[in-house]
Design a protein around this motif. Structure first.
Motif, PDB file in Angstrom:
ATOM      1  N   GLY A   2      10.839-142.000 -42.784  1.00  0.00           N
ATOM      2  CA  GLY A   2      10.090-143.240 -42.710  1.00  0.00           C
ATOM      3  C   GLY A   2       8.621-143.000 -42.378  1.00  0.00           C
ATOM      4  N   TRP A   3       7.851-144.083 -42.470  1.00  0.00           N
ATOM      5  CA  TRP A   3       6.410-143.925 -42.251  1.00  0.00           C
ATOM      6  C   TRP A   3       6.078-143.569 -40.811  1.00  0.00           C
ATOM      7  CZ3 TRP A   3       3.593-146.954 -38.904  1.00  0.00           C
ATOM      8  CH2 TRP A   3       4.175-148.154 -38.485  1.00  0.00           C
ATOM      9  N   HIS A   4       6.921-143.981 -39.855  1.00  0.00           N
ATOM     10  CA  HIS A   4       6.695-143.558 -38.467  1.00  0.00           C
ATOM     11  C   HIS A   4       6.767-142.041 -38.360  1.00  0.00           C
ATOM     12  CE1 HIS A   4       6.814-147.614 -36.696  1.00  0.00           C
ATOM     13  NE2 HIS A   4       7.792-147.882 -37.550  1.00  0.00           N
ATOM     14  N   GLY A   5       7.758-141.454 -39.037  1.00  0.00           N
ATOM     15  CA  GLY A   5       7.893-140.012 -39.018  1.00  0.00           C
ATOM     16  C   GLY A   5       6.718-139.307 -39.655  1.00  0.00           C
ATOM     17  N   ALA A   6       6.117-139.921 -40.692  1.00  0.00           N
ATOM     18  CA  ALA A   6       4.954-139.317 -41.333  1.00  0.00           C
ATOM     19  C   ALA A   6       3.788-139.198 -40.353  1.00  0.00           C
ATOM     20  CB  ALA A   6       4.544-140.140 -42.553  1.00  0.00           C
ATOM     21  N   PHE A   7       3.569-140.253 -39.558  1.00  0.00           N
ATOM     22  CA  PHE A   7       2.474-140.194 -38.586  1.00  0.00           C
ATOM     23  C   PHE A   7       2.797-139.248 -37.432  1.00  0.00           C
ATOM     24  CE2 PHE A   7       1.025-144.115 -40.655  1.00  0.00           C
ATOM     25  CZ  PHE A   7      -0.330-143.846 -40.742  1.00  0.00           C
ATOM     26  N   LEU A   8       4.055-139.192 -37.021  1.00  0.00           N
ATOM     27  CA  LEU A   8       4.433-138.234 -35.986  1.00  0.00           C
ATOM     28  C   LEU A   8       4.229-136.802 -36.476  1.00  0.00           C
ATOM     29  CD1 LEU A   8       7.689-139.878 -34.564  1.00  0.00           C
ATOM     30  CD2 LEU A   8       5.472-139.653 -33.398  1.00  0.00           C
ATOM     31  N   GLY A   9       4.575-136.550 -37.729  1.00  0.00           N
ATOM     32  CA  GLY A   9       4.355-135.221 -38.288  1.00  0.00           C
ATOM     33  C   GLY A   9       2.880-134.865 -38.344  1.00  0.00           C
ATOM     34  N   ALA A  10       2.034-135.840 -38.710  1.00  0.00           N
ATOM     35  CA  ALA A  10       0.597-135.594 -38.724  1.00  0.00           C
ATOM     36  C   ALA A  10       0.072-135.316 -37.315  1.00  0.00           C
ATOM     37  CB  ALA A  10      -0.123-136.795 -39.328  1.00  0.00           C
ATOM     38  N   GLY A  11       0.626-136.029 -36.322  1.00  0.00           N
ATOM     39  CA  GLY A  11       0.228-135.757 -34.940  1.00  0.00           C
ATOM     40  C   GLY A  11       0.599-134.351 -34.508  1.00  0.00           C
ATOM     41  N   LEU A  12       1.752-133.856 -34.969  1.00  0.00           N
ATOM     42  CA  LEU A  12       2.155-132.484 -34.668  1.00  0.00           C
ATOM     43  C   LEU A  12       1.194-131.485 -35.301  1.00  0.00           C
ATOM     44  CD1 LEU A  12       4.244-130.564 -33.430  1.00  0.00           C
ATOM     45  CD2 LEU A  12       5.562-130.754 -35.551  1.00  0.00           C
ATOM     46  N   CYS A  13       0.752-131.768 -36.514  1.00  0.00           N
ATOM     47  CA  CYS A  13      -0.234-130.906 -37.157  1.00  0.00           C
ATOM     48  C   CYS A  13      -1.542-130.892 -36.358  1.00  0.00           C
ATOM     49  CB  CYS A  13      -0.493-131.378 -38.583  1.00  0.00           C
ATOM     50  SG  CYS A  13       0.887-131.125 -39.720  1.00  0.00           S
ATOM     51  N   ALA A  14      -1.958-132.061 -35.866  1.00  0.00           N
ATOM     52  CA  ALA A  14      -3.184-132.129 -35.075  1.00  0.00           C
ATOM     53  C   ALA A  14      -3.049-131.341 -33.780  1.00  0.00           C
ATOM     54  CB  ALA A  14      -3.521-133.587 -34.778  1.00  0.00           C
ATOM     55  N   ALA A  15      -1.863-131.390 -33.158  1.00  0.00           N
ATOM     56  CA  ALA A  15      -1.633-130.610 -31.942  1.00  0.00           C
ATOM     57  C   ALA A  15      -1.704-129.118 -32.232  1.00  0.00           C
ATOM     58  CB  ALA A  15      -0.278-130.978 -31.343  1.00  0.00           C
ATOM     59  N   THR A  16      -1.180-128.700 -33.377  1.00  0.00           N
ATOM     60  CA  THR A  16      -1.270-127.296 -33.775  1.00  0.00           C
ATOM     61  C   THR A  16      -2.719-126.873 -33.978  1.00  0.00           C
ATOM     62  OG1 THR A  16       0.882-127.489 -34.880  1.00  0.00           O
ATOM     63  CG2 THR A  16      -0.496-125.599 -35.471  1.00  0.00           C
ATOM     64  N   ALA A  17      -3.504-127.747 -34.605  1.00  0.00           N
ATOM     65  CA  ALA A  17      -4.923-127.457 -34.799  1.00  0.00           C
ATOM     66  C   ALA A  17      -5.647-127.323 -33.460  1.00  0.00           C
ATOM     67  CB  ALA A  17      -5.564-128.553 -35.638  1.00  0.00           C
ATOM     68  N   LEU A  18      -5.265-128.152 -32.493  1.00  0.00           N
ATOM     69  CA  LEU A  18      -5.866-128.061 -31.166  1.00  0.00           C
ATOM     70  C   LEU A  18      -5.600-126.697 -30.536  1.00  0.00           C
ATOM     71  CD1 LEU A  18      -7.253-129.333 -28.694  1.00  0.00           C
ATOM     72  CD2 LEU A  18      -5.025-130.262 -28.023  1.00  0.00           C
ATOM     73  N   LEU A  19      -4.381-126.204 -30.653  1.00  0.00           N
ATOM     74  CA  LEU A  19      -4.045-124.888 -30.115  1.00  0.00           C
ATOM     75  C   LEU A  19      -4.828-123.783 -30.810  1.00  0.00           C
ATOM     76  CD1 LEU A  19      -0.168-125.241 -29.707  1.00  0.00           C
ATOM     77  CD2 LEU A  19      -1.910-125.309 -27.904  1.00  0.00           C
ATOM     78  N   LEU A  20      -4.959-123.873 -32.128  1.00  0.00           N
ATOM     79  CA  LEU A  20      -5.716-122.861 -32.870  1.00  0.00           C
ATOM     80  C   LEU A  20      -7.184-122.856 -32.451  1.00  0.00           C
ATOM     81  CD1 LEU A  20      -4.223-123.359 -36.450  1.00  0.00           C
ATOM     82  CD2 LEU A  20      -3.834-121.422 -34.911  1.00  0.00           C
ATOM     83  N   ALA A  21      -7.760-124.055 -32.286  1.00  0.00           N
ATOM     84  CA  ALA A  21      -9.154-124.139 -31.861  1.00  0.00           C
ATOM     85  C   ALA A  21      -9.336-123.576 -30.458  1.00  0.00           C
ATOM     86  CB  ALA A  21      -9.631-125.584 -31.919  1.00  0.00           C
ATOM     87  N   ALA A  22      -8.380-123.850 -29.575  1.00  0.00           N
ATOM     88  CA  ALA A  22      -8.469-123.348 -28.207  1.00  0.00           C
ATOM     89  C   ALA A  22      -8.426-121.828 -28.178  1.00  0.00           C
ATOM     90  CB  ALA A  22      -7.332-123.927 -27.364  1.00  0.00           C
ATOM     91  N   MET A  23      -7.668-121.235 -29.087  1.00  0.00           N
ATOM     92  CA  MET A  23      -7.569-119.774 -29.114  1.00  0.00           C
ATOM     93  C   MET A  23      -8.752-119.115 -29.829  1.00  0.00           C
ATOM     94  SD  MET A  23      -3.512-119.035 -29.772  1.00  0.00           S
ATOM     95  CE  MET A  23      -3.439-120.030 -31.269  1.00  0.00           C
ATOM     96  N   ALA A  24      -9.317-119.788 -30.841  1.00  0.00           N
ATOM     97  CA  ALA A  24     -10.307-119.137 -31.689  1.00  0.00           C
ATOM     98  C   ALA A  24     -11.747-119.389 -31.260  1.00  0.00           C
ATOM     99  CB  ALA A  24     -10.129-119.598 -33.137  1.00  0.00           C
ATOM    100  N   LEU A  25     -12.039-120.580 -30.751  1.00  0.00           N
ATOM    101  CA  LEU A  25     -13.419-120.900 -30.420  1.00  0.00           C
ATOM    102  C   LEU A  25     -13.833-120.264 -29.097  1.00  0.00           C
ATOM    103  CD1 LEU A  25     -13.611-124.678 -31.432  1.00  0.00           C
ATOM    104  CD2 LEU A  25     -14.497-122.711 -32.678  1.00  0.00           C
TER     105      LEU A  25
END
Length: 281
Positions: free
Chosen positions: A78-101
Motif C-alpha cells: 500500500g501507499w503507506h508502505g511506500a512512504f515508510l520504505g522511502a523513510g528507510l532509504c532516507a535513514a540509510t542516506a543519513l548513516l552514509l553521510a555521517a560516515m563519509a562527511l
C-alpha cells in the motif's frame, strides 16, 4: 527528510500534507547543494567538472529508481508502505553521510556567506546567466518528470489502461528520469570539448524544438508517444551538469557559497513553477 516520509505515512488531510511538502523541500535544499559544495571542496579544478556531472547524475538515478521502488512497494504494502520504505532509504542516506562527511567543515579564508554580499553576487553577470539557465532546465525537466505518468495515461487507454500498458507507463517514467544520467554526462563532455556556451545553446534549442513537438503528440499512437517521451527527456536534461560546473568556475572564490545558494534557490524555484505550468495547460 525522514520526518517528511514518515509523516506522510502516518497522517492524512490536505493541510498536513501541504506542510509536509514544505518540510520535504527544505530537506532537499539542505542536502543537495551543500552536498555538492562538500564534494567539490576536496576536488581540484581539473576534475571538478566531471565530479559535478557524476554528482548531479546520482540525483537523477535516485529520482528514476523511486518510480519503480515506490510503485512496487505500494503494490505489495500500500501507499503507506511506500512512504515508510522511502523513510528507510532516507535513514540509510543519513548513516552514509555521517560516515563519509568530515566532522568539521573547512571554511575557506575570506569566504563570505552573509546576505549583505548578495548584491555583489547579483552583479556577477556570468554567474547569474548560469542561475537563470539552470532554472529553465529544471522548469522543463521537472514538469516532464512530474507529469509524464498522467500524460502517458491520457495518451494511452486512460484510467482503464491494461496492466501491460500500466507497466509500460511506469517503466517509461523511470527511464525518462534515468536518461538524465547519460544526458548530463554527454552534455558535460561536449561542453569540455566544444565550449560551454556553444554546447548549452545548442542543447537549449534542441530542447525547445523537441519539447514543443512532444506537447502536441498525445494524439499519436501510444508507442510513438513513448518513444518521443524518451527523446524529449534525453535532450531536455542535457544541460544539468555543465551549467553547475560553469557556475562554480564563474563564482567569485570568496562568494562561492552564497552564489551556489542563490543558484539552488532560483533553480529549484523552477522545479516548483514548472509542474504548475505543465499542469495548468
Amino acid at each position: 527528510n525522514i520526518a517528511y516520509y514518515l509523516g506522510f505515512a502516518s497522517i492524512g488531510g490536505w493541510l498536513p500534507a501541504l506542510a509536509l511538502q514544505a518540510v520535504g523541500g527544505i530537506a532537499l535544499a539542505g542536502m543537495y547543494m551543500p552536498g555538492l559544495r562538500a564534494l567539490t571542496a576536496e576536488v581540484g579544478s581539473t576534475g571538478r567538472a566531471r565530479t559535478v556531472a557524476w554528482y548531479t547524475s546520482s540525483f537523477t538515478v535516485g529520482a528514476a529508481l523511486s518510480f519503480l521502488f515506490a510503485g512496487r512497494v505500494a503494490t505489495l504494502w500500500g501507499w503507506h508502505g511506500a512512504f515508510l520504505g522511502a523513510g528507510l532509504c532516507a535513514a540509510t542516506a543519513l548513516l552514509l553521510a555521517a560516515m563519509a562527511l568530515p566532522r568539521t567543515a573547512r571554511k575557506p579564508q575570506g569566504n563570505s556567506l552573509g546576505l549583505l554580499d548578495l548584491p555583489a553576487v547579483l552583479r556577477n553577470r556570468q554567474a547569474m546567466a548560469f542561475v537563470i539557465a539552470y532554472a529553465a532546465v529544471i522548469w522543463s525537466s521537472g514538469g516532464l518528470r512530474n507529469w509524464i505518468v498522467l500524460f502517458l495515461h491520457s495518451a494511452g487507454a486512460g484510467p482503464a489502461a491494461a496492466p501491460r500498458e500500466s507497466w509500460i507507463i511506469l517503466a517509461t517514467a523511470t527511464v525518462v528520469n534515468l536518461l538524465g544520467v547519460p544526458a548530463a554526462l554527454l552534455g558535460n563532455e561536449l561542453s569540455i570539448r566544444f565550449g560551454l556556451r556553444r554546447t548549452a545553446a545548442a542543447i537549449f534549442l534542441l530542447a525547445a524544438a523537441t519539447g514543443g513537438f512532444f506537447g502536441f503528440a498525445a494524439a499519436l499512437p501510444f508507442f510513438l508517444v513513448v518513444g518521443l517521451a524518451l527523446i524529449c527527456a534525453f535532450v531536455v536534461q542535457g544541460n544539468f551538469a555543465n551549467l553547475t560546473a560553469g557556475l562554480l568556475a564563474a563564482a567569485e572564490p570568496e562568494r562561492t557559497g552564497l552564489t551556489v545558494a542563490l543558484y539552488s534557490f532560483i533553480g529549484f524555484a523552477g522545479s516548483f513553477l514548472g509542474p504548475l505550468a505543465f499542469g495548468s495547460t
